[in-house]
Scaffold this active site. Structure first.
Site, PDB file in Angstrom:
ATOM      1  N   SER A   1       0.889  -1.030  -0.041  1.00 11.34           N
ATOM      2  CA  SER A   1      -0.026  -0.091   0.004  1.00 11.34           C
ATOM      3  C   SER A   1       0.900   1.305   0.219  1.00 11.34           C
ATOM      4  CB  SER A   1      -0.834  -0.056   1.238  1.00 11.34           C
ATOM      5  OG  SER A   1      -1.415   1.063   1.516  1.00 11.34           O
TER       6      SER A   1
ATOM      7  N   TYR B   1      -2.314  -1.719  10.232  1.00 10.56           N
ATOM      8  CA  TYR B   1      -2.390  -1.548   8.482  1.00 10.56           C
ATOM      9  C   TYR B   1      -1.058  -1.100   8.175  1.00 10.56           C
ATOM     10  CZ  TYR B   1      -3.945  -1.067   3.807  1.00 10.56           C
ATOM     11  OH  TYR B   1      -4.103  -1.447   2.539  1.00 10.56           O
TER      12      TYR B   1
HETATM   13  P1  NAD Z   1     -11.353  -6.036  -0.877  1.00  5.39           P
HETATM   14  O1  NAD Z   1     -11.972  -6.040   0.581  1.00  5.39           O
HETATM   15  O2  NAD Z   1     -12.332  -5.776  -1.985  1.00  5.39           O
HETATM   16  O3  NAD Z   1     -10.558  -7.360  -1.007  1.00  5.39           O
HETATM   17  C1  NAD Z   1     -10.060  -8.241   0.076  1.00  5.39           C
HETATM   18  C2  NAD Z   1     -10.041  -9.484  -0.325  1.00  5.39           C
HETATM   19  O4  NAD Z   1      -9.195 -10.305   0.650  1.00  5.39           O
HETATM   20  C3  NAD Z   1     -11.381 -10.248  -0.388  1.00  5.39           C
HETATM   21  O5  NAD Z   1     -11.345 -11.077  -1.620  1.00  5.39           O
HETATM   22  C4  NAD Z   1     -11.644 -10.957   0.893  1.00  5.39           C
HETATM   23  O6  NAD Z   1     -12.166 -12.245   0.707  1.00  5.39           O
HETATM   24  C5  NAD Z   1     -10.105 -11.352   1.041  1.00  5.39           C
HETATM   25  N1  NAD Z   1      -9.933 -11.692   2.388  1.00  5.39           N
HETATM   26  C6  NAD Z   1     -10.085 -11.125   3.621  1.00  5.39           C
HETATM   27  N2  NAD Z   1      -9.706 -12.012   4.729  1.00  5.39           N
HETATM   28  C7  NAD Z   1      -9.474 -13.029   4.347  1.00  5.39           C
HETATM   29  C8  NAD Z   1      -8.629 -14.271   4.791  1.00  5.39           C
HETATM   30  N3  NAD Z   1      -8.735 -14.198   6.142  1.00  5.39           N
HETATM   31  N4  NAD Z   1      -8.347 -15.116   4.208  1.00  5.39           N
HETATM   32  C9  NAD Z   1      -8.560 -15.313   2.704  1.00  5.39           C
HETATM   33  N5  NAD Z   1      -9.206 -14.059   1.802  1.00  5.39           N
HETATM   34  C10 NAD Z   1      -9.514 -13.185   2.687  1.00  5.39           C
HETATM   35  O7  NAD Z   1     -10.216  -5.178  -0.863  1.00  5.39           O
HETATM   36  P2  NAD Z   1      -9.172  -4.445  -1.716  1.00  5.39           P
HETATM   37  O8  NAD Z   1      -9.231  -3.136  -1.933  1.00  5.39           O
HETATM   38  O9  NAD Z   1      -9.404  -5.291  -3.081  1.00  5.39           O
HETATM   39  O10 NAD Z   1      -7.849  -5.176  -1.227  1.00  5.39           O
HETATM   40  C11 NAD Z   1      -6.676  -5.872  -1.824  1.00  5.39           C
HETATM   41  C12 NAD Z   1      -5.341  -5.534  -1.107  1.00  5.39           C
HETATM   42  O11 NAD Z   1      -5.032  -4.442  -1.762  1.00  5.39           O
HETATM   43  C13 NAD Z   1      -5.289  -5.527   0.214  1.00  5.39           C
HETATM   44  O12 NAD Z   1      -4.198  -6.245   0.658  1.00  5.39           O
HETATM   45  C14 NAD Z   1      -5.423  -4.056   0.606  1.00  5.39           C
HETATM   46  O13 NAD Z   1      -4.640  -3.616   1.757  1.00  5.39           O
HETATM   47  C15 NAD Z   1      -4.705  -3.499  -0.642  1.00  5.39           C
HETATM   48  N6  NAD Z   1      -4.624  -2.194  -0.874  1.00  5.39           N
HETATM   49  C16 NAD Z   1      -6.164  -1.783  -1.113  1.00  5.39           C
HETATM   50  C17 NAD Z   1      -6.241  -0.331  -1.176  1.00  5.39           C
HETATM   51  C18 NAD Z   1      -7.560   0.347  -1.681  1.00  5.39           C
HETATM   52  O14 NAD Z   1      -7.679   1.432  -1.624  1.00  5.39           O
HETATM   53  N7  NAD Z   1      -8.649  -0.326  -2.133  1.00  5.39           N
HETATM   54  C19 NAD Z   1      -5.108   0.603  -1.186  1.00  5.39           C
HETATM   55  C20 NAD Z   1      -3.887   0.115  -0.958  1.00  5.39           C
HETATM   56  C21 NAD Z   1      -3.588  -1.257  -0.816  1.00  5.39           C
END
Ligand code: NAD
Length: 259
Positions: A141, A154
């Protein structure tokens, strides 16, 4: 990349789903993983397989449980073949002031955001180095590079993930295996939608105002980055063109950390 076998953790939604689609479109067989509605997951699995013509399977492994992480890698190896690409993407957020931050949330975020990447990487690394090819991509991130208040777990796990990335990259640098982090800025996915709703309640702003005035305040492009833009960076790192890139934290953050 045709015929490569990939695992994308947390790919039932958001960024992970976009990465799984993009890798399949490049010809990779993919193991999906994550939680959600069984019908929706199966519909996504079938649609990706039909669009790409590759093998797409699903594991419901819980990334907070090391034994599940190892079982997922074993299942991918049994159903697809040796794992060539591992994308550690599953991640969770919890927002709270430090004094009230629940200890069980700290432990859960450490397990899912950081330890799962260690366990999965450990489970694939010997096979990758033996076969002299492998790509590990950790979805960190912008908050893996800079801090933010009320997100101690986080921010700590995402900084830790970048450290893990560098250590693995250097250890296996001469083996044809690369390990990189991708650092997204704000992407409109359920993890953010939840926080927008919470902030709207607390601040009395509309959800649109929260997005513009709170979430995009520090993102110079003043729009969310798209999940497809993150997936494009992952595809590059996994492609032959990415062979010389290792140990890096590639920002796809609309300028967030450039300020
Ligand atoms: P999201 O909530 O859409 O997706 C998260 C995914 O992780 C889902 O498929 C969920 O089922 C899965 N998950 C959660 N807990 C789990 C577990 N215990 N076992 C297996 N799967 C699990 O969120 P996203 O935004 O797509 O996030 C994906 C990644 O990107 C994350 O690591 C997040 O920190 C990172 N990220 C997101 C953003 C943003 O703005 N959306 C920014 C920076 C980083």
């Amino acid at each position: 990349m045709r015929g490569r076998n990939a695992i994308v953790t947390g790919s039932t939604s958001g960024i992970g789903l976009a990465i799984a689609k993009a890798l399949a479109a490049e010809g990779c067989n993919v193991m999906l993983n994550g939680f959600g509605d069984a019908g929706e997951i199966e519909a996504n699995r079938a649609a990706i397989a039909a669009a790409s013509g590759t093998k797409v399977v699903y594991s419901g492994a819980d990334m907070s449980r090391p034994q599940d992480v190892r079982a997922m890698v074993a299942e991918a190896t049994a159903t697809l073949g040796p794992v060539d690409i591992l994308v550690n993407n599953a991640g969770l957020q919890h927002v709270s002031a430090l004094a009230e931050f629940p200890e069980e949330k700290w432990d859960l975020l450490l397990a899912v955001n950081l330890s799962a990447a260690f366990h999965a990487s450990k489970a694939v690394i010997a096979s990758m180095t033996e076969r002299r090819f492998g790509r590990i991509v950790n979805i960190a991130s912008a908050l893996g590079l800079v801090g933010a208040p009320h997100k101690p777990a986080y921010v700590a796990t995402k900084h830790g993930l970048i450290g893990l990335t560098k250590s693995i990259a250097i250890e296996v640098a001469e083996t044809g295996v690369t390990c990189n982090a991708v650092c997204p800025g704000m992407v409109m996915t359920p993890i953010i939608e939840m926080q927008v709703a919470d902030q709207a309640k607390v601040t009395g702003l509309s959800p649109d105002q929260v997005v513009r005035e709170v979430f995009l305040e520090n993102q110079p492009i003043r729009r969310p980055v798209t999940a497809e833009e993150i997936a494009g960076a992952v595809v590059f790192l996994c492609s032959p063109a990415g062979s010389g890139v290792t140990g890096t934290a590639l920002s796809v953050d609309g300028g967030y950390v450039a300020r």
